[in-house]
Structures are given as C-alpha cells and as structure tokens.
Design a protein around this motif. Structure first.
Motif, short mmCIF file in Angstrom:
data_model
loop_
_atom_site.label_atom_id
_atom_site.label_comp_id
_atom_site.label_asym_id
_atom_site.label_seq_id
_atom_site.Cartn_x
_atom_site.Cartn_y
_atom_site.Cartn_z
N GLU A 19 -8.61 -6.39 -9.26
CA GLU A 19 -8.56 -5.09 -9.92
C GLU A 19 -8.17 -4.00 -8.92
N THR A 20 -8.69 -4.09 -7.70
CA THR A 20 -8.35 -3.12 -6.66
C THR A 20 -6.85 -3.16 -6.38
N LEU A 21 -6.29 -4.36 -6.26
CA LEU A 21 -4.86 -4.49 -5.99
C LEU A 21 -4.04 -3.94 -7.15
N LYS A 22 -4.44 -4.22 -8.38
CA LYS A 22 -3.71 -3.69 -9.55
C LYS A 22 -3.73 -2.16 -9.56
N ARG A 23 -4.91 -1.57 -9.23
CA ARG A 23 -5.00 -0.10 -9.17
C ARG A 23 -4.09 0.44 -8.06
N MET A 24 -4.05 -0.26 -6.92
CA MET A 24 -3.21 0.17 -5.81
C MET A 24 -1.74 0.18 -6.23
N LEU A 25 -1.32 -0.84 -6.95
CA LEU A 25 0.07 -0.91 -7.41
C LEU A 25 0.37 0.19 -8.42
N LEU A 29 1.07 3.50 -5.33
CA LEU A 29 2.48 3.07 -5.32
C LEU A 29 3.21 3.49 -6.60
N ARG A 30 2.48 4.09 -7.55
CA ARG A 30 3.04 4.67 -8.77
C ARG A 30 3.92 3.72 -9.57
N GLY A 31 3.57 2.43 -9.54
CA GLY A 31 4.34 1.47 -10.33
C GLY A 31 5.74 1.22 -9.82
N ALA A 32 6.02 1.63 -8.59
CA ALA A 32 7.38 1.53 -8.04
C ALA A 32 7.90 0.09 -7.99
N HIS A 66 6.15 -13.88 -2.35
CA HIS A 66 7.57 -13.48 -2.30
C HIS A 66 8.35 -14.76 -2.56
N ARG A 67 8.87 -14.91 -3.78
CA ARG A 67 9.54 -16.16 -4.18
C ARG A 67 10.68 -16.58 -3.24
N PRO A 68 11.61 -15.65 -2.89
CA PRO A 68 12.75 -16.08 -2.07
C PRO A 68 12.36 -16.71 -0.73
N SER A 69 11.29 -16.20 -0.11
CA SER A 69 10.90 -16.72 1.21
C SER A 69 9.75 -17.71 1.14
N GLY A 70 9.01 -17.69 0.02
CA GLY A 70 7.84 -18.55 -0.10
C GLY A 70 6.62 -18.00 0.62
N LYS A 71 6.71 -16.77 1.12
CA LYS A 71 5.59 -16.17 1.85
C LYS A 71 4.52 -15.69 0.88
N LEU A 72 3.25 -15.88 1.31
CA LEU A 72 2.11 -15.39 0.55
C LEU A 72 1.44 -14.27 1.33
N LEU A 73 1.02 -13.23 0.63
CA LEU A 73 0.20 -12.19 1.22
C LEU A 73 -1.19 -12.34 0.62
N LEU A 74 -2.15 -12.76 1.45
CA LEU A 74 -3.52 -12.93 0.97
C LEU A 74 -4.39 -11.73 1.32
N ASP A 75 -4.02 -10.99 2.35
CA ASP A 75 -4.76 -9.81 2.77
C ASP A 75 -4.22 -8.61 2.01
N THR A 76 -4.68 -8.44 0.78
CA THR A 76 -4.13 -7.41 -0.11
C THR A 76 -4.99 -6.15 -0.16
N GLY A 77 -5.92 -6.00 0.77
CA GLY A 77 -6.83 -4.86 0.73
C GLY A 77 -6.27 -3.57 1.29
N GLY A 78 -5.18 -3.65 2.03
CA GLY A 78 -4.64 -2.45 2.65
C GLY A 78 -3.31 -2.03 2.05
N LEU A 79 -3.20 -0.77 1.73
CA LEU A 79 -1.98 -0.24 1.11
C LEU A 79 -0.75 -0.49 1.99
N GLY A 80 -0.88 -0.27 3.28
CA GLY A 80 0.26 -0.45 4.19
C GLY A 80 0.79 -1.87 4.17
#
Length: 89
Positions: A19-25, A29-32, A66-80
C-alpha cells in the motif's frame, strides 16, 4: 512488438508495504509511470503471479520487475530508489 508494460508491480492483500508503494506511485510520483506498470495481485491473478514469481525468483512483495532486463527491485521503501528504477524503462 509487445504491448506489455515494461514494469510489473507485484502486490498482495494485507501488505502494508504494498500500500505504501502504491501511494508513492500515485502521490509523489503523480502517476507518471502508471502507463508503464502492470499490477499483478497475488490473490486476484494467482496464476500470472506464480508464473512470474517463479520465472524471476520473487521472494516477497512488494516488488517491481523491469521486464526487459529481468531486474527486480525489492527495496521499495525509498522514493529515490523507486524513481531511479522506473526511469530505466
């Protein structure tokens, strides 16, 4: 050419970090990136969730893929970190 968005957001029920990540997006990030992210919910799309989770060795939610690279971001707590990850797409 594939019409799939380059990113996948893995989420599930009863997940405060999701929920925190969805709110951040939606807010800072204004739905960008909304048009670049496919949301895959564990309870609502179990087959797709499990297939992707197995393919990309997902161990927890929330996560961004990120589908093209196969990279996963698990640390989603920081906006940066989230913004930098999404800008590679």
């Amino acid at each position: 050419m594939s019409t799939e968005p380059p990113f996948v957001l893995f989420t599930q029920a009863a997940c405060p970090q999701c929920e925190t990540l969805k709110r951040m997006l939606a807010l800072p990030l204004r739905g960008a990136f909304d048009d670049q992210i496919e949301v895959v919910h564990r309870q609502e799309q179990p087959e797709q969730f499990e297939t992707l989770a197995e393919t990309y060795h997902l161990s927890r939610t929330p996560a961004l893929l990120h589908r093209p690279s196969g990279k996963l971001l698990l640390d989603t707590g920081g906006l940066g970190a989230v913004k930098a990850f999404l800008q590679q797409g």
